[in-house]
Each structure stands twice: as C-alpha cells, then as structure tokens.
Motif scaffolding. Sequence first.
Motif, short mmCIF file in Angstrom:
data_model
loop_
_atom_site.label_atom_id
_atom_site.label_comp_id
_atom_site.label_asym_id
_atom_site.label_seq_id
_atom_site.Cartn_x
_atom_site.Cartn_y
_atom_site.Cartn_z
N UNK A 5 6.10 -6.11 7.92
CA UNK A 5 5.05 -5.61 8.34
C UNK A 5 5.13 -5.23 9.89
N UNK A 6 5.14 -6.55 10.42
CA UNK A 6 5.43 -6.09 11.98
C UNK A 6 6.25 -5.60 12.70
N UNK A 7 8.02 -5.76 11.87
CA UNK A 7 9.00 -5.17 12.89
C UNK A 7 8.60 -3.50 12.15
N UNK A 8 7.80 -3.01 10.56
CA UNK A 8 7.68 -1.50 10.59
C UNK A 8 6.60 -1.38 12.00
N UNK A 9 5.66 -2.01 11.96
CA UNK A 9 5.03 -1.55 13.24
C UNK A 9 5.18 -0.49 14.01
N UNK A 10 6.52 -1.38 14.89
CA UNK A 10 7.15 -1.81 15.79
C UNK A 10 7.53 0.13 15.78
N UNK A 11 8.47 -0.59 14.41
CA UNK A 11 9.43 1.53 14.07
C UNK A 11 9.14 2.06 13.31
N UNK A 12 8.32 2.15 12.55
CA UNK A 12 7.81 2.78 11.89
C UNK A 12 7.03 3.68 12.21
N UNK A 13 6.06 4.87 11.67
CA UNK A 13 5.80 6.12 11.63
C UNK A 13 4.46 5.08 10.57
N UNK A 14 3.36 6.09 11.06
CA UNK A 14 2.43 5.51 10.52
C UNK A 14 2.50 5.58 9.20
N UNK A 15 2.32 6.99 8.75
CA UNK A 15 2.50 6.93 6.79
C UNK A 15 3.61 5.99 6.46
N UNK A 16 5.06 6.03 6.56
CA UNK A 16 6.22 4.88 6.36
C UNK A 16 4.98 3.26 6.28
N UNK A 17 4.57 2.97 7.24
CA UNK A 17 3.69 1.71 7.51
C UNK A 17 3.00 1.46 6.34
#
Length: 260
Positions: free
Chosen positions: A182-194
């Motif tokens: 989750x934490x890498x996605x918080x930085x790299x993904x957009x809100x909907x993806x996260x």
Amino acid sequence: MTSLDKPTSDTDQPHRTPQQDAEAKAVTEAALFEAFGGVRGMVETVLPGLLFVTIFTINKNLHFSAIAALAVSLLLVVVRLVRRDTVKHAFSGVFGVAFGVVFAMMTGNAKDFYLPGMVYTLGLALAYLVTTLAGVPLIGLILGPVFKENLSWRTRNPGRKKAYAKASYAWGLILLAKCAILFPLYWWADTTQLGWVLVALKIPPFLLAVYLTWVFLAKAPPPIDVFAEMEAEEEAEKARKAAAARGGDRAPEEARGYEG
C-alpha cells in the motif's frame, strides 16, 4: 503457592480425544468471531472505504465521497445501537473513517483519506512483532479475556503462550506485507487505484491471519479459566469459614458437657 499460581507444562495437559479436539476448535472459532466481529464486522470494515472509492471514481468529488463514507459508518453504529448489539467494531470504524475524512479535508488530497488507516496498520504490525519479542504477544492480550484466561497463559500455560506467539508473528508479518504493497501505491498510484487495491486487501489478509490464529490455538492446550478458579477458591474459603464457625459454636457446648 495457590492453585491460581501453579504453573503447568505441555506434558501436564491430558491427551484429548478427537471429540475434545473438535470441541476445542469450535470454541476457538466462536471466540475469534467474537473478538474480531465475524462477517458483520468485516462488512462494517469494508463498506465505508468501498463507498468512498466508488463515489470518488465516478465524480472525483472529495467532499461528497468523504461525507458519504462517514455517514454510512455512523449509520452502522445506529443500527447496532437499535439492535442492542456490541458497538465496539462499528465505533472503531467510525473513528477510522473520521480521521481519514478530517485528514483528507485538511490536505485537500483524496489519497490522504486512506493514510491514517495505513499508518494504523503499520503501527499494529509493529506492535504484534514487538510485543511478541518482549514475551507478551499482543494476540494473547486481546484473546485472553475472551477465553476467560486473562494472562494465565504467560506463566501457567506455555503451550498457549507459544501458540499466541506464532499467531502474533503471523499477524505482524501479514500486516507488514500489506503495508509493503500500500505505501508505494500511496506515492505512485492515483486515488482510485490506491482505493480499489486497499478495498481488495481489506478481507483476504484478515481472513488469513484469523485462520492461522485458529490453527495455532486449536492445537494448543485448552485455556485455564481463571474466573472459574477464583470462584472455586471463594467457595472453598466460604466453606472453611463456615466449618470454623460451626466448630467454634460446638466448643462451648462440649465444654459445658465436660463440666457437667
């Protein structure tokens, strides 16, 4: 040393029959459902986040999405209150959603709706691991009162302490693995993806941790019911006092009989 303080060992535990093993598994399953909220608790955990990401995916409106998630959390609490059910799981969900709403509103970043929950998950993972290394597994502190054994497993039931340690390690490692996603996605993904990944990861890791806890505890020695022991000690003490009182009442009568 009283019976309440007497330590036991794995070899002190009687051999259990298949029927007793089945009963132990059923009791453990019921206790885990009570402690972690069962199916309804899982629904209450997932629904607010699912509603937030669904609405935000459709209209990209942070305020409306956040208010809707908070509203459904409050509704779940009201339903439990009306039904006079246990509200601790619903209340914990409300607080989690409220923190996410406040944080996202303050920063204006919709992804921050998920950040407090992610930080909480990381802290919980570390708590499971640290307390186990310290000899006081967190899962034992959580489930001890549910099994009516309190902290007796620490000194009197080493088999259960080992099981609690294994379960706590499982919880800690599973939650750390979840955070690693989750934490890498918080930085790299957009809100909907996260959001969708977070919703997808709500239930499976939880079920895996609960299942492993059930496996470890079902094979462990049975819990020591310290409440029953204390009640037995109190009854025995009352019986001793009653016997002493009866003996004291008979003494003057015997003395008078001797004088006569």
